[in-house]
Design a protein around this motif. Sequence first.
Motif, PDB file in Angstrom:
ATOM      1  N   TYR A  61      26.582  42.290  35.820  1.00 24.87           N
ATOM      2  CA  TYR A  61      27.186  43.613  35.627  1.00 24.87           C
ATOM      3  C   TYR A  61      28.307  43.485  34.608  1.00 24.87           C
ATOM      4  CZ  TYR A  61      31.068  41.809  38.402  1.00 24.87           C
ATOM      5  OH  TYR A  61      32.124  41.059  38.844  1.00 24.87           O
TER       6      TYR A  61
ATOM      7  N   ASP B 122      50.934  47.225  50.390  1.00 29.23           N
ATOM      8  CA  ASP B 122      50.117  48.205  49.672  1.00 29.23           C
ATOM      9  C   ASP B 122      50.837  49.549  49.551  1.00 29.23           C
ATOM     10  OD1 ASP B 122      47.628  47.434  48.664  1.00 29.23           O
ATOM     11  OD2 ASP B 122      46.663  47.487  50.636  1.00 29.23           O
TER      12      ASP B 122
ATOM     13  N   THR C 128      47.893  45.586  38.858  1.00 25.02           N
ATOM     14  CA  THR C 128      47.847  45.879  40.299  1.00 25.02           C
ATOM     15  C   THR C 128      48.112  44.606  41.099  1.00 25.02           C
ATOM     16  OG1 THR C 128      46.311  47.713  39.987  1.00 25.02           O
ATOM     17  CG2 THR C 128      46.345  46.698  42.170  1.00 25.02           C
TER      18      THR C 128
ATOM     19  N   ILE D  59      47.620  43.106  53.295  1.00 19.78           N
ATOM     20  CA  ILE D  59      46.832  44.290  52.964  1.00 19.78           C
ATOM     21  C   ILE D  59      45.529  44.256  53.758  1.00 19.78           C
ATOM     22  CG2 ILE D  59      47.762  44.284  50.614  1.00 19.78           C
ATOM     23  CD1 ILE D  59      44.860  43.548  49.703  1.00 19.78           C
ATOM     24  N   VAL D  60      45.045  45.426  54.075  1.00 21.01           N
ATOM     25  CA  VAL D  60      43.700  45.557  54.621  1.00 21.01           C
ATOM     26  C   VAL D  60      42.862  46.140  53.485  1.00 21.01           C
ATOM     27  CG1 VAL D  60      42.243  46.605  56.383  1.00 21.01           C
ATOM     28  CG2 VAL D  60      44.616  45.986  56.926  1.00 21.01           C
ATOM     29  N   GLN D  61      41.968  45.332  52.966  1.00 19.98           N
ATOM     30  CA  GLN D  61      41.203  45.732  51.795  1.00 19.98           C
ATOM     31  C   GLN D  61      40.353  46.976  52.095  1.00 19.98           C
ATOM     32  OE1 GLN D  61      41.291  44.442  48.734  1.00 19.98           O
ATOM     33  NE2 GLN D  61      39.479  45.401  47.849  1.00 19.98           N
ATOM     34  N   LEU D  62      40.412  47.953  51.199  1.00 20.17           N
ATOM     35  CA  LEU D  62      39.615  49.174  51.312  1.00 20.17           C
ATOM     36  C   LEU D  62      38.474  49.133  50.298  1.00 20.17           C
ATOM     37  CD1 LEU D  62      42.509  51.799  51.554  1.00 20.17           C
ATOM     38  CD2 LEU D  62      41.346  50.597  53.416  1.00 20.17           C
TER      39      LEU D  62
ATOM     40  N   GLY E  50      44.115  46.848  36.068  1.00 19.14           N
ATOM     41  CA  GLY E  50      43.653  45.962  37.152  1.00 19.14           C
ATOM     42  C   GLY E  50      44.557  44.761  37.379  1.00 19.14           C
TER      43      GLY E  50
ATOM     44  N   PRO F 132      38.103  45.694  31.032  1.00 13.85           N
ATOM     45  CA  PRO F 132      39.119  45.052  31.880  1.00 13.85           C
ATOM     46  C   PRO F 132      40.383  44.691  31.085  1.00 13.85           C
ATOM     47  CG  PRO F 132      37.411  43.475  31.268  1.00 13.85           C
ATOM     48  CD  PRO F 132      36.982  44.814  30.702  1.00 13.85           C
ATOM     49  N   GLY F 133      41.383  44.170  31.798  1.00  9.58           N
ATOM     50  CA  GLY F 133      42.570  43.644  31.141  1.00  9.58           C
ATOM     51  C   GLY F 133      43.693  44.651  31.006  1.00  9.58           C
TER      52      GLY F 133
ATOM     53  N   ARG G 147      27.328  37.731  35.133  1.00  9.86           N
ATOM     54  CA  ARG G 147      27.600  38.163  36.502  1.00  9.86           C
ATOM     55  C   ARG G 147      26.637  39.254  36.978  1.00  9.86           C
ATOM     56  NH1 ARG G 147      34.091  38.940  37.015  1.00  9.86           N
ATOM     57  NH2 ARG G 147      33.849  40.264  35.195  1.00  9.86           N
TER      58      ARG G 147
ATOM     59  N   THR H 142      35.834  39.974  44.798  1.00  8.52           N
ATOM     60  CA  THR H 142      36.435  39.598  43.514  1.00  8.52           C
ATOM     61  C   THR H 142      37.943  39.829  43.541  1.00  8.52           C
ATOM     62  OG1 THR H 142      34.434  40.370  42.411  1.00  8.52           O
ATOM     63  CG2 THR H 142      36.367  39.988  41.015  1.00  8.52           C
TER      64      THR H 142
HETATM   65  N1  LIG Z   1      44.067  47.682  50.418  1.00  8.88           N
HETATM   66  C1  LIG Z   1      43.678  47.731  49.155  1.00  8.88           C
HETATM   67  N2  LIG Z   1      44.587  47.606  48.161  1.00  8.88           N
HETATM   68  C2  LIG Z   1      44.202  47.647  46.845  1.00  8.88           C
HETATM   69  O1  LIG Z   1      45.052  47.553  45.934  1.00  8.88           O
HETATM   70  C3  LIG Z   1      42.810  47.787  46.545  1.00  8.88           C
HETATM   71  C4  LIG Z   1      41.922  47.916  47.617  1.00  8.88           C
HETATM   72  N3  LIG Z   1      42.378  47.890  48.899  1.00  8.88           N
HETATM   73  N4  LIG Z   1      40.606  48.074  47.381  1.00  8.88           N
HETATM   74  C5  LIG Z   1      40.043  48.088  46.060  1.00  8.88           C
HETATM   75  C6  LIG Z   1      41.042  48.500  45.011  1.00  8.88           C
HETATM   76  C7  LIG Z   1      40.664  48.016  43.629  1.00  8.88           C
HETATM   77  N5  LIG Z   1      41.693  47.073  43.242  1.00  8.88           N
HETATM   78  C8  LIG Z   1      41.642  46.271  42.098  1.00  8.88           C
HETATM   79  C9  LIG Z   1      42.644  45.406  41.738  1.00  8.88           C
HETATM   80  C10 LIG Z   1      42.540  44.593  40.624  1.00  8.88           C
HETATM   81  C11 LIG Z   1      41.452  44.659  39.812  1.00  8.88           C
HETATM   82  C12 LIG Z   1      41.340  43.785  38.608  1.00  8.88           C
HETATM   83  O2  LIG Z   1      42.121  42.875  38.422  1.00  8.88           O
HETATM   84  N6  LIG Z   1      40.370  44.039  37.719  1.00  8.88           N
HETATM   85  C13 LIG Z   1      40.112  43.246  36.534  1.00  8.88           C
HETATM   86  C14 LIG Z   1      38.640  42.918  36.372  1.00  8.88           C
HETATM   87  C15 LIG Z   1      37.973  42.399  37.619  1.00  8.88           C
HETATM   88  C16 LIG Z   1      36.455  42.293  37.469  1.00  8.88           C
HETATM   89  O3  LIG Z   1      35.985  41.675  36.504  1.00  8.88           O
HETATM   90  O4  LIG Z   1      35.743  42.809  38.354  1.00  8.88           O
HETATM   91  C17 LIG Z   1      40.549  44.019  35.301  1.00  8.88           C
HETATM   92  O5  LIG Z   1      40.604  45.254  35.362  1.00  8.88           O
HETATM   93  O6  LIG Z   1      40.779  43.400  34.270  1.00  8.88           O
HETATM   94  C18 LIG Z   1      40.440  45.549  40.124  1.00  8.88           C
HETATM   95  C19 LIG Z   1      40.529  46.342  41.249  1.00  8.88           C
HETATM   96  C20 LIG Z   1      42.610  46.991  44.240  1.00  8.88           C
HETATM   97  N7  LIG Z   1      42.317  47.809  45.247  1.00  8.88           N
END
Ligand SMILES: Nc1nc(=O)c2c([nH]1)NC[C@@H]1CN(c3ccc(C(=O)N[C@@H](CCC(=O)O)C(=O)O)cc3)C=[N+]21
Length: 295
Positions: A246, A119, A275, A94-97, A272, A268-269, A244, A47
Amino acid sequence: MEILDGKKVSNQIKEELAVEVAQMKARGEKVPHLAAVLVGNDGASLTYVGSKVRSCEKIGFESTLIHLPEETTEEELLKQVENLNKNTDIDGYIVQLPLPKHIDEQKVLMAVDPDKDVDGFHPANFGKMALDMESFIPATPFGIMELLRRYNIDTEGKHAVVIGRSHIVGRPISILLSQKGKAANATVTLTHSRTKDLKAITVQADIIISALGVPNFLKEDMVKEGVVVIDVGITRVPDETRKRGYYITGDVDFENVSKKASHITPVPGGVGPMTIAMLLKNTLLARERHNASNA
Ligand SMILES: Nc1nc(=O)c2c([nH]1)NC[C@@H]1CN(c3ccc(C(=O)N[C@@H](CCC(=O)O)C(=O)O)cc3)C=[N+]21
């Protein structure tokens, strides 16, 4: 009570970035190019990486997604990282964690070229940040500082209580809030799982940053009237009645805490979307720095 609308502010930031990209293009310059490496098929990771790619398209960045299977070895991943370091077309990545358990996360993050580390997870960037030097600031803490700034929330001399000491949120936001300079100068308490009598501390807070990942953790009896609440927690709660399957929720009992807060971020909103906006901002900064060093 005012909602700190991260969705709205992040869209504003993305519009500003789109304008800058258009100007880069008009000058005949290369546009910023962000890459993401994703190992495996974790739902939340997909996502997040997906919305990053869509945001890039929307604002005129180039983006590349490198999606590797769960069984990828550490050696293969390090090879991909090396290729991204060498590829002069890529400004940041970025390498996603989290990475699968058989891969040493620290080893991989150490292999990322600090000049492409949007990152801000490499020790060189983290160290520079701690020393007030120019660096890449991790996107979530960067987003929180930007949200406070755009809502004119004064942190000078305020008591900020951070809950959680993770390397990607709690620790860096505690550093940023305590820094000298216009947007900071807070007095920071960094709390964590071994903190004794957390409530005695949180009730004193002018600003609370909760980065724990435990739904409904922060309740109204833990905060004082007028507190600013930043909810960084994101937990997926299974719910078959939702489309979805969840819903996502933060660390804060929003309904009750919001009655006492002066400002609060929703989940949300909230944090996140900020970021993602700041990751894009870092990628633009990377492009500009690469431009400057080539000139
Ligand atoms: N290398 C790396 N860098 C990261 O910055 C990184 C990562 N790994 N791994 C996971 C976490 C988590 N993260 C999010 C970013 C945006 C939302 C985001 O936009 N969330 C929406 C909702 C999304 C939904 O509905 O699931 C909100 O809060 O409104 C969530 C989680 C970045 N991360």
